[in-house]
Write a protein that holds these residues in place. Structure first.
Motif, PDB file in Angstrom:
ATOM      1  N   ASP A  17       0.815  -1.225   0.000  1.00  0.00           N
ATOM      2  CA  ASP A  17       0.000   0.000   0.000  1.00  0.00           C
ATOM      3  C   ASP A  17       0.845   1.270   0.000  1.00  0.00           C
ATOM      4  N   ASP A  18       2.155   1.127  -0.166  1.00  0.00           N
ATOM      5  CA  ASP A  18       3.036   2.288  -0.059  1.00  0.00           C
ATOM      6  C   ASP A  18       3.226   2.999  -1.389  1.00  0.00           C
ATOM      7  N   ILE A  19       3.504   4.293  -1.279  1.00  0.00           N
ATOM      8  CA  ILE A  19       3.926   5.111  -2.422  1.00  0.00           C
ATOM      9  C   ILE A  19       5.396   5.417  -2.193  1.00  0.00           C
ATOM     10  N   VAL A  20       6.245   4.864  -3.045  1.00  0.00           N
ATOM     11  CA  VAL A  20       7.696   4.912  -2.849  1.00  0.00           C
ATOM     12  C   VAL A  20       8.314   5.896  -3.834  1.00  0.00           C
ATOM     13  N   LEU A  21       9.001   6.897  -3.309  1.00  0.00           N
ATOM     14  CA  LEU A  21       9.717   7.853  -4.150  1.00  0.00           C
ATOM     15  C   LEU A  21      11.204   7.557  -4.071  1.00  0.00           C
ATOM     16  N   ILE A  22      11.827   7.391  -5.222  1.00  0.00           N
ATOM     17  CA  ILE A  22      13.260   7.088  -5.290  1.00  0.00           C
ATOM     18  C   ILE A  22      13.930   8.118  -6.178  1.00  0.00           C
ATOM     19  N   THR A  23      15.007   8.708  -5.713  1.00  0.00           N
ATOM     20  CA  THR A  23      15.765   9.641  -6.554  1.00  0.00           C
ATOM     21  C   THR A  23      16.907   8.900  -7.245  1.00  0.00           C
TER      22      THR A  23
END
Length: 350
Positions: free
Chosen positions: A60-66
């Motif tokens: 259920d996560d929203i994962v932001l990766i740079t």
């Protein structure tokens, strides 16, 4: 009258003595509790050497990766998507970043979102934050992966290069935290991952500014942890103090620990040498003992650390423990052991 004054003085002395006794007993109780908790945590740690920690779901996560255009960032994006998380790919290279998101969406339709951003600039990151909030939702896992690693002698670095290293490797972490941490606090749910380096634990030749930037990231992690325990005020409040004294990562954990955010977690990762192309001339004396690590295996280890809520982890795992042990010895012993292992990089052009 004189008798009354003597009586009053005697009463004050008795009260002071009682207060001193109460204070002494209070300190004794705290020390005893500290010892009991220390023993418990040591036993718990030994237990989990045998019985692995449970791994949380990321569905259920929203994962932001740079830094998802290539290397570790791209592998993280692909593997987080395999965990059924929504993945936000952020990179300054629009083309390679779009390709990463496209590869994910071919396998998992609608799971990946690509955004082009120079994360070293605060105004760009804030604009990015607004777009993501409106178009995708609140970020619950933030992976600060973007970084650069010029490999040259200290004298060969010019001012612009050193500033760029710190803008991307350090200040970008501040801007991402300032933008996305408040949303996690509202949900009382979130996980922040800091990509440091073993070069953020010990210094290496031809990486002087890079080592400095990664030491700073290591410092950020702890202070943010304690921040959750002590105050709910704005993260900007202590930025200058934190960076100049302790660095970035220890500072953030320090500030987050005591304020009731039970579901905010922080992990700092110390990779050794990863075959991403940043390090073109690695020096490895014992390749069978300390091989060049693949981005795929590194990403897998990072995601496992996130799912277990680990505070810190080196890749390979034993390196951090070995460093802690040798730091207990005289400095020359630690330096001789580092020289014996012989790891490092040769200088080369970017």
């Amino acid at each position: 009258m004189k008798s009354n004054m003597q009586s009053s003085t005697s009463s004050t002395v008795v009260i002071d003595q009682l207060e001193n006794v109460k204070w002494t007993l209070s300190i004794f109780a705290e020390v005893l509790l500290l010892l009991i908790k220390s023993v418990y945590f040591i036993v718990e740690s030994i237990y989990h050497m045998v019985v692995p920690l449970p791994e949380k779901s990321l569905a259920d996560d929203i994962v932001l990766i740079t830094g998802t255009g290539h290397g570790i960032g791209k592998c993280l994006a692909m593997q987080f998507a395999d965990m059924c998380a929504k993945v936000i790919c952020v990179d300054i290279n629009e083309q390679s970043n779009a390709e990463t998101a496209k590869e994910i969406n071919v396998k998992w339709k609608g799971k990946a979102f690509a955004y082009t951003c120079d994360v070293s600039k605060l105004e760009n990151v804030r604009e990015l934050g607004e777009k993501i909030k409106n178009e995708v939702g609140t970020v619950t896992v933030l992976v600060n992966n973007a970084g650069i690693m010029p490999c040259k002698s200290f004298e060969a670095h010019d001012e612009a290069t050193i500033r760029k290293i710190f803008d991307i490797n350090v200040f970008a972490h501040f801007w991402m935290l300032d933008t996305f941490l408040p949303g996690m606090k509202v949900l009382n749910k979130g996980h922040v991952v800091f990509l440091s380096s073993m070069a953020g634990v010990l210094g290496l030749k031809n990486l002087v500014p890079y080592c400095g930037s990664k030491f700073a990231v290591r410092g950020q992690w702890c202070k943010l942890y304690l921040y959750n325990r002590q105050t709910a005020s704005c993260i900007n409040r202590n930025i200058t103090f934190v960076f100049s004294v302790s660095g970035l990562s220890e500072a953030i954990i320090d500030e987050c620990k005591d304020d009731g955010y039970e579901n905010l977690h922080f992990t700092v990762i110390y990779p050794y040498m990863v075959d991403t192309g940043l390090c073109k001339k690695p020096k490895i004396r014992f390749p069978s003992l300390l091989p060049l690590v693949t981005p795929e295996s590194t990403a897998k280890t990072i995601i496992s650390a996130v799912r277990k809520n680990l505070l810190e982890l080196s890749i390979p795992g034993p390196l951090l423990l070995i460093n802690h042990i040798f730091r207990c010895f005289p400095h020359k012993v630690a330096m001789d052991f580092k020289d014996f292992l012989g790891g490092g990089v040769d200088a080369h052009d970017d």
